[in-house]
Scaffold this active site. Structure first.
Site, PDB file in Angstrom:
ATOM      1  N   ASP A 170       1.700  -3.347 -25.960  1.00  0.00           N
ATOM      2  CA  ASP A 170       2.917  -2.979 -25.234  1.00  0.00           C
ATOM      3  C   ASP A 170       3.587  -4.145 -24.505  1.00  0.00           C
ATOM      4  OD1 ASP A 170       1.219  -3.495 -23.172  1.00  0.00           O
ATOM      5  OD2 ASP A 170       1.595  -1.635 -22.092  1.00  0.00           O
ATOM      6  N   TYR A 264       1.975 -13.959 -21.697  1.00  0.00           N
ATOM      7  CA  TYR A 264       0.558 -14.356 -21.761  1.00  0.00           C
ATOM      8  C   TYR A 264       0.360 -15.837 -22.066  1.00  0.00           C
ATOM      9  CZ  TYR A 264      -1.580  -9.789 -21.154  1.00  0.00           C
ATOM     10  OH  TYR A 264      -2.021  -8.610 -20.616  1.00  0.00           O
TER      11      TYR A 264
HETATM   12  P1  NAD Z   1     -10.464   2.620 -18.506  1.00  0.00           P
HETATM   13  O1  NAD Z   1     -11.776   1.967 -18.270  1.00  0.00           O
HETATM   14  O2  NAD Z   1      -9.832   3.380 -17.398  1.00  0.00           O
HETATM   15  O3  NAD Z   1     -10.627   3.619 -19.722  1.00  0.00           O
HETATM   16  C1  NAD Z   1     -11.281   3.355 -20.880  1.00  0.00           C
HETATM   17  C2  NAD Z   1     -12.147   4.535 -21.295  1.00  0.00           C
HETATM   18  O4  NAD Z   1     -12.797   4.174 -22.520  1.00  0.00           O
HETATM   19  C3  NAD Z   1     -13.259   4.900 -20.299  1.00  0.00           C
HETATM   20  O5  NAD Z   1     -13.162   6.253 -19.922  1.00  0.00           O
HETATM   21  C4  NAD Z   1     -14.530   4.617 -21.073  1.00  0.00           C
HETATM   22  O6  NAD Z   1     -15.594   5.503 -20.769  1.00  0.00           O
HETATM   23  C5  NAD Z   1     -14.074   4.765 -22.501  1.00  0.00           C
HETATM   24  N1  NAD Z   1     -14.941   4.140 -23.489  1.00  0.00           N
HETATM   25  C6  NAD Z   1     -15.570   2.943 -23.417  1.00  0.00           C
HETATM   26  N2  NAD Z   1     -16.285   2.725 -24.520  1.00  0.00           N
HETATM   27  C7  NAD Z   1     -16.109   3.796 -25.327  1.00  0.00           C
HETATM   28  C8  NAD Z   1     -16.596   4.139 -26.619  1.00  0.00           C
HETATM   29  N3  NAD Z   1     -17.422   3.344 -27.283  1.00  0.00           N
HETATM   30  N4  NAD Z   1     -16.213   5.318 -27.147  1.00  0.00           N
HETATM   31  C9  NAD Z   1     -15.393   6.146 -26.470  1.00  0.00           C
HETATM   32  N5  NAD Z   1     -14.889   5.853 -25.255  1.00  0.00           N
HETATM   33  C10 NAD Z   1     -15.248   4.700 -24.684  1.00  0.00           C
HETATM   34  O7  NAD Z   1      -9.497   1.487 -19.046  1.00  0.00           O
HETATM   35  P2  NAD Z   1      -7.918   1.328 -19.008  1.00  0.00           P
HETATM   36  O8  NAD Z   1      -7.553   0.299 -18.008  1.00  0.00           O
HETATM   37  O9  NAD Z   1      -7.277   2.655 -18.884  1.00  0.00           O
HETATM   38  O10 NAD Z   1      -7.621   0.684 -20.413  1.00  0.00           O
HETATM   39  C11 NAD Z   1      -7.982   1.258 -21.639  1.00  0.00           C
HETATM   40  C12 NAD Z   1      -7.753   0.308 -22.778  1.00  0.00           C
HETATM   41  O11 NAD Z   1      -6.379   0.191 -23.093  1.00  0.00           O
HETATM   42  C13 NAD Z   1      -8.233  -1.123 -22.522  1.00  0.00           C
HETATM   43  O12 NAD Z   1      -8.785  -1.634 -23.719  1.00  0.00           O
HETATM   44  C14 NAD Z   1      -6.970  -1.853 -22.179  1.00  0.00           C
HETATM   45  O13 NAD Z   1      -7.109  -3.216 -22.366  1.00  0.00           O
HETATM   46  C15 NAD Z   1      -6.039  -1.201 -23.155  1.00  0.00           C
HETATM   47  N6  NAD Z   1      -4.603  -1.373 -22.919  1.00  0.00           N
HETATM   48  C16 NAD Z   1      -3.892  -1.835 -23.946  1.00  0.00           C
HETATM   49  C17 NAD Z   1      -2.549  -1.982 -23.859  1.00  0.00           C
HETATM   50  C18 NAD Z   1      -1.805  -2.533 -25.035  1.00  0.00           C
HETATM   51  O14 NAD Z   1      -0.630  -2.608 -25.030  1.00  0.00           O
HETATM   52  N7  NAD Z   1      -2.460  -2.963 -26.101  1.00  0.00           N
HETATM   53  C19 NAD Z   1      -1.889  -1.629 -22.674  1.00  0.00           C
HETATM   54  C20 NAD Z   1      -2.639  -1.149 -21.614  1.00  0.00           C
HETATM   55  C21 NAD Z   1      -4.010  -1.003 -21.755  1.00  0.00           C
HETATM   56  C1  G6P Z   2      -0.298  -5.400 -20.709  1.00  0.00           C
HETATM   57  C2  G6P Z   2      -0.948  -5.809 -21.985  1.00  0.00           C
HETATM   58  C3  G6P Z   2      -2.213  -5.033 -22.193  1.00  0.00           C
HETATM   59  C4  G6P Z   2      -3.130  -5.210 -21.005  1.00  0.00           C
HETATM   60  C5  G6P Z   2      -2.426  -4.822 -19.736  1.00  0.00           C
HETATM   61  C6  G6P Z   2      -3.273  -5.195 -18.540  1.00  0.00           C
HETATM   62  O1  G6P Z   2       0.162  -4.097 -20.791  1.00  0.00           O
HETATM   63  O2  G6P Z   2      -0.140  -5.652 -23.114  1.00  0.00           O
HETATM   64  O3  G6P Z   2      -2.809  -5.466 -23.371  1.00  0.00           O
HETATM   65  O4  G6P Z   2      -4.285  -4.426 -21.149  1.00  0.00           O
HETATM   66  O5  G6P Z   2      -1.217  -5.499 -19.625  1.00  0.00           O
HETATM   67  O6  G6P Z   2      -2.796  -4.550 -17.442  1.00  0.00           O
HETATM   68  P1  G6P Z   2      -3.659  -4.327 -16.139  1.00  0.00           P
HETATM   69  O7  G6P Z   2      -2.737  -3.603 -15.262  1.00  0.00           O
HETATM   70  O8  G6P Z   2      -4.866  -3.495 -16.561  1.00  0.00           O
HETATM   71  O9  G6P Z   2      -4.051  -5.674 -15.649  1.00  0.00           O
HETATM   72 MN    MN Z   3      -1.466  -6.000 -24.968  1.00  0.00          MN
END
Ligand code: NAD
Ligand code: G6P
Ligand code: MN
Length: 441
Positions: A170, A264
């Site tokens: 995102d 980044y």
């Molecule tokens: P979070 O820790 O609040 O939630 C993650 C959940 O995943 C937890 O409830 C955990 O128990 C679960 N989990 C861990 N291992 C697992 C497995 N093997 N099987 C099933 N569930 C499992 O984390 P968050 O801050 O809400 O972020 C979630 C993910 O989304 C992270 O990887 C973060 O980096 C990603 N993220 C990506 C983007 C993007 O644009 N690519 C944006 C925001 C967040």
């Molecule tokens: C952006 C990135 C994600 C990352 C997040 C971290 O949205 O695209 O990949 O996980 O920032 O945000 P946070 O609020 O968890 O530092």
């Molecule tokens: Mn990202």
């Protein structure tokens, strides 16, 4: 219109309630018959699950809802797996960020040694989720936004090359929202962009309005002065650390003013500045635990105690609507143009065809077609070659269980000053990641 069944993997995530609200806001174009949550932490998921059950019962009772830790129940009869797991949760993110700082190397969720450590933890569980999907719903698509997306994507390319998984991020969407704000446009969708790079490591080379007019000059003028801060004179709406990131884009841009950078890149071009401005005892993971995690779980508890989500404090994560755009593009063959993380295969002509790159793609019911980028300049190519080698070496290390390859990966990272520092960090990371990483020899 066909109604889809969706499972959210990582049901206990802080982002889950926002994603549910966002899905509800877009039901007209992406109709849903069923939502399931899947997580491997029953206790964490239960709070979010119970609260969302109340919310869905009130706002969309026609949607079947359940949450489970049982893979068969979760992955049977689904069309889309939306995956946002965090392997090791915030406790391990904190380690990723703090261990490198012991050696004056930046600690970050997805960049440098922290991202490498997180990658080593994530490959196995993501592959496991793909396998559950293919076993119980072989026609489904997995839309993955679990991090570190670059390493996860390379892992899936190597280990499950024919799986129906699309990796997406995102950050470009977030920056494009800011660009639209800078330009005074109603929506980022009024811009057509050319972008290339790796995940969390890319550049916009062309941005036009719907009539084809070049918008880059106006954007460049603004970014040169204010980075991606939309209204420098107004009070800032983001958290201070994110605000610094958007402002720092000014310096990142100054290094390469022909293109506009992903935020980044600051970690790779200004690592000394990042280290100097980081409190080694209080990093982003602490900030997130003290704010987002605390607030989301408190809001969930309130919904459960009050038995209603009428005045709940969950907020719709509208910028996450790119996930609906992607699902909708596959479900309804919209041919939307979106940035995806895909195998290069010649789209960037002068770059490794096996690299997982982030580029525009046209998405429809048969998946995606890549937009041809052509040749990229020496500066970007040089940086990308170094970084993609880091990502490939991590995956190689995970597959072969090789200490040597992982040491090389850390040594090659632009954020690490020498092979000896790389080795010290690696040895500390191995201890901290016991039980999460394959054993290295
Ligand atoms: P979070 O820790 O609040 O939630 C993650 C959940 O995943 C937890 O409830 C955990 O128990 C679960 N989990 C861990 N291992 C697992 C497995 N093997 N099987 C099933 N569930 C499992 O984390 P968050 O801050 O809400 O972020 C979630 C993910 O989304 C992270 O990887 C973060 O980096 C990603 N993220 C990506 C983007 C993007 O644009 N690519 C944006 C925001 C967040
Ligand atoms: C952006 C990135 C994600 C990352 C997040 C971290 O949205 O695209 O990949 O996980 O920032 O945000 P946070 O609020 O968890 O530092
Ligand atoms: Mn990202």
């Amino acid at each position: 219109m066909k109604k889809s069944s969706v499972v959210i993997a990582g049901g206990g995530s802080t982002f889950t309630p926002g994603i549910v609200l966002m899905l509800l806001e877009h039901l007209e174009r992406f109709p849903i018959r069923q939502i399931k949550f899947y997580d491997n932490d029953a206790k964490r998921q239960e709070l979010i699950g119970k609260a969302c059950e109340i919310l869905l019962q009130e706002r969309a009772p026609e949607i079947a809802f359940s949450y489970t830790t049982d893979p068969e129940e979760a992955f049977t009869d689904v069309d889309f797996v939306m995956a946002h797991i965090r392997v090791g949760k915030y406790a391990m993110r904190e380690q990723d960020e703090k261990i490198p700082m012991r050696y004056n190397v930046l600690g970050q969720e997805t960049c440098g040694p922290g991202g490498i450590a997180y990658g080593m933890r994530s490959i196995g569980p993501i592959i496991e989720i793909i396998d559950f999907m293919e076993k119980y719903s072989p026609d489904a698509w997995m839309l993955n936004y679990s991090n570190p997306a670059a390493i996860v994507a390379e892992g899936t390319r190597r280990l499950r090359p024919t799986s129906r998984i699309i990796n997406i991020c995102d950050m470009p969407v977030g920056i494009e929202d800011r660009m639209a704000g800078i330009l005074g446009l109603k929506s980022r969708k009024e811009m057509q962009v050319k972008y290339y790079g790796l995940n969390h490591f890319g550049w916009w080379s062309d941005i036009r309005d719907q009539a084809g007019h070049d918008l880059m000059p106006r954007l460049k003028e603004h970014v040169a002065k204010h980075g991606y801060i939309v209204r420098p004179e107004a009070e800032q709406v983001t958290e201070p650390s994110w605000n610094d990131t958007f402002a720092k884009a000014k310096d990142v841009y100054a290094v390469e003013p022909d293109t506009l950078p992903n935020t980044y890149l600051k970690y790779y071009l200004f690592p000394d500045y990042i280290v100097k401005h980081t409190d080694p005892n209080h990093t982003r993971a602490n900030e997130v635990m003290e704010h987002r995690e605390k607030n989301v779980f408190a809001a969930a508890r309130d919904v459960i105690e009050q038995g209603t989500a009428k005045d709940c404090r969950f907020t719709a994560d509208d910028h996450a609507s790119y996930i609906v755009d992607l699902a909708d593009a596959i479900a309804s063959n919209t041919k939307a143009r979106m940035l995806l993380i895909v195998e290069n295969g010649g789209a960037i002509e002068n770059f490794d065809p096996t690299a997982m790159v982030e580029i525009p793609c046209i998405v429809g019911s048969n998946g995606y077609e890549k937009v041809c980028i052509g040749k990229i300049p020496q500066f970007q190519k040089g940086l990308m070659e170094q970084q993609v080698s880091v990502e490939k070496l991590v995956v190689e290390a995970w597959i072969s269980g090789s200490y040597q390859k992982l040491w090389q990966a850390l040594t090659l990272s632009k954020t690490v000053p020498s092979a000896s520092v790389a080795k010290q960090i690696l040895d500390d990371l191995i201890v901290a990641n016991k039980g999460y990483w394959p054993e290295l020899k």
